[in-house]
Write an enzyme that holds these catalytic residues in place. Structure first.
Site, PDB file in Angstrom:
ATOM      1  N   SER A  58      42.991  42.520  32.409  1.00 37.97           N
ATOM      2  CA  SER A  58      42.909  41.764  31.154  1.00 37.97           C
ATOM      3  C   SER A  58      41.506  41.352  30.741  1.00 37.97           C
ATOM      4  O   SER A  58      41.333  40.777  29.659  1.00 37.97           O
ATOM      5  CB  SER A  58      43.791  40.514  31.242  1.00 37.97           C
ATOM      6  OG  SER A  58      45.146  40.861  31.096  1.00 37.97           O
ATOM      7  N   LYS A  61      40.424  42.283  27.279  1.00 39.32           N
ATOM      8  CA  LYS A  61      40.646  41.508  26.057  1.00 39.32           C
ATOM      9  C   LYS A  61      39.355  40.939  25.479  1.00 39.32           C
ATOM     10  O   LYS A  61      39.330  40.528  24.311  1.00 39.32           O
ATOM     11  CB  LYS A  61      41.669  40.414  26.327  1.00 39.32           C
ATOM     12  CG  LYS A  61      43.071  41.000  26.529  1.00 39.32           C
ATOM     13  CD  LYS A  61      44.036  40.045  27.167  1.00 39.32           C
ATOM     14  CE  LYS A  61      45.384  40.763  27.395  1.00 39.32           C
ATOM     15  NZ  LYS A  61      46.221  40.097  28.391  1.00 39.32           N
ATOM     16  N   SER A 114      45.959  34.911  27.856  1.00 36.62           N
ATOM     17  CA  SER A 114      45.901  36.345  28.158  1.00 36.62           C
ATOM     18  C   SER A 114      47.118  37.077  27.604  1.00 36.62           C
ATOM     19  O   SER A 114      47.709  37.944  28.255  1.00 36.62           O
ATOM     20  CB  SER A 114      45.782  36.579  29.669  1.00 36.62           C
ATOM     21  OG  SER A 114      45.286  37.866  29.952  1.00 36.62           O
ATOM     22  N   LYS A 215      36.655  35.455  31.095  1.00 36.98           N
ATOM     23  CA  LYS A 215      38.016  36.003  31.108  1.00 36.98           C
ATOM     24  C   LYS A 215      38.421  36.501  32.495  1.00 36.98           C
ATOM     25  O   LYS A 215      37.635  37.120  33.199  1.00 36.98           O
ATOM     26  CB  LYS A 215      38.117  37.163  30.111  1.00 36.98           C
ATOM     27  CG  LYS A 215      39.521  37.705  29.913  1.00 36.98           C
ATOM     28  CD  LYS A 215      40.382  36.748  29.129  1.00 36.98           C
ATOM     29  CE  LYS A 215      41.831  37.191  29.049  1.00 36.98           C
ATOM     30  NZ  LYS A 215      42.552  37.035  30.324  1.00 36.98           N
TER      31      LYS A 215
END
Length: 371
Positions: A58, A61, A114, A215
């Site tokens: 993720s 992203k 997320s 992140k």
């Protein structure tokens, strides 16, 4: 242009930068790939298999958000959630078909919770489809110099042709921090928006001194992935780990190492007077030049940058305008360029009749001019 090699006070100041206390050696990390980068200069302070292509989960992203911000004109724009947007596995911001959600809410859901569902809504709105959005992601990667990256979807779920490297993800992290909206979102611990309470998965915001985001990620194949950043005493550090079972501790250890072993050093301040140039065509016999900007660089104990002053040879002719570039100040470490700034006139000088010869001869004797 000529290179001035006079023993100016500026050169002495650079060559006599204070030594800092030696730091302990680089920590051992559990990650398969890792990198620590000084965000201002791009200097790599630590790396471990940083150019090996791996799954990134993720942390993908971050690229999704960056592509959206390139194309979004209104964060308050409302987008309707379709049934197909909700058919995704993994983490979610719990969107339902028919929901009316702003782009801002989707970005918070994307980067804090997320949300794989948020990623699909954003991809459809700004790319027309997942495939169209992935093409935009790859265009952006090329623009950022992420030569070892390939994106196939906006959420980071495992798919053929979807990978990156720790080194490339550090470039992506730096680009995200330059976007004010993304930087604000990734530094937010939690927020209530549109009737939803969203919590940031990045525990470093509470665990690590100076953390400003970015992140987390996880899939079974990728393992734990993390892109983070800290600001300490004016220094921005960016860290990336891939396939790291102990990522929180590894990032903290790398930041402690980087800030101790490679502290930010100001090589020259903005407005530093560096030289005096003789002037022709004016009653003002000379003009000082100064640095347009400050230059800083992370230096290890014992490292001494070399500085070169590049200025015109001989006198400069009036009229002269303040802050107009006339030369350069360049810094080198081990033969490699590490920073530069323009040298500009510190004052404006108007054109006048030439000074009487006796005054000119006196000035030449005082300054060593006159040929």
């Amino acid at each position: 242009m000529r290179v001035w090699r006079k023993a100016l006070a500026l050169l002495a100041a650079v060559c006599l930068l204070p030594l800092h206390a030696g730091a302990a050696g680089a920590p051992a990390v559990s990650a398969a790939s890792a990198i620590l980068v000084d965000g201002e200069s791009g200097r790599v302070l630590y790396e471990k298999d940083a150019h090996v292509r791996r799954s990134i989960a993720s942390t993908t992203k971050l690229m999704t958000a960056l592509v959206v911000m390139d194309r979004c004109r209104d964060l308050g724009e409302v987008v309707e959630v379709l049934e197909e947007d909700t058919r995704t596995e993994g983490s979610s911001m719990y969107l339902r078909a028919g929901d009316q959600v702003t782009v801002e809410e989707l970005l918070y859901g994307l980067l804090l919770s997320s949300g794989n569902d948020a990623a699909l809504v954003l991809a459809r709105r700004f790319g027309g489809s997942v495939e169209g959005f992935a093409a935009l992601m790859n265009e952006k990667a090329a623009e950022l110099g992420m030569a070892d990256s390939s994106f196939a979807n906006p959420n980071g779920l495992e798919e053929e042709g979807h990978w990156s490297t720790a080194a490339d993800m550090a470039k992506l992290g730096a680009a995200c921090l330059e976007d004010e909206t993304i930087a604000k979102i990734v530094s937010t611990p939690s927020i209530s928006l549109g009737g939803r309470y969203l919590t940031n998965h990045n525990k470093l915001l509470g665990l690590c001194e100076g953390c400003v985001g970015l992140k987390t990620g996880y899939t079974e194949k990728a393992g734990r992935t993390l892109v983070s950043a800290v600001r300490r005493e004016g220094q921005l550090l960016i860290c990336v780990t891939l396939q790291d079972p102990d990522d929180w501790d590894d990032h903290i250890a790398l930041y402690d190492y980087g800030s101790a072993a490679y502290p930010r050093q100001v090589l020259v301040e903005a407005g530093a007077r560096t030289a005096t140039l003789p002037v022709t065509g004016s009653l003002v016999p000379a003009v000082e030049v100064e640095t347009a900007d400050a230059v800083a660089y992370p230096l290890a104990e014992g490292e001494r940058p070399r500085v070169e002053i590049h200025l015109p040879e001989g006198a400069v002719a009036a009229p002269l305008e303040r802050e107009v570039p006339v030369g350069e100040l360049r810094f080198y470490l081990d033969g490699e360029p590490i920073g530069r700034t323009d040298l500009v006139y510190s004052a404006s000088v108007r054109r006048d009749a030439a000074p009487p010869p006796p005054l000119r001869r006196l000035w030449d004797r005082l300054t060593g001019g006159g040929g």
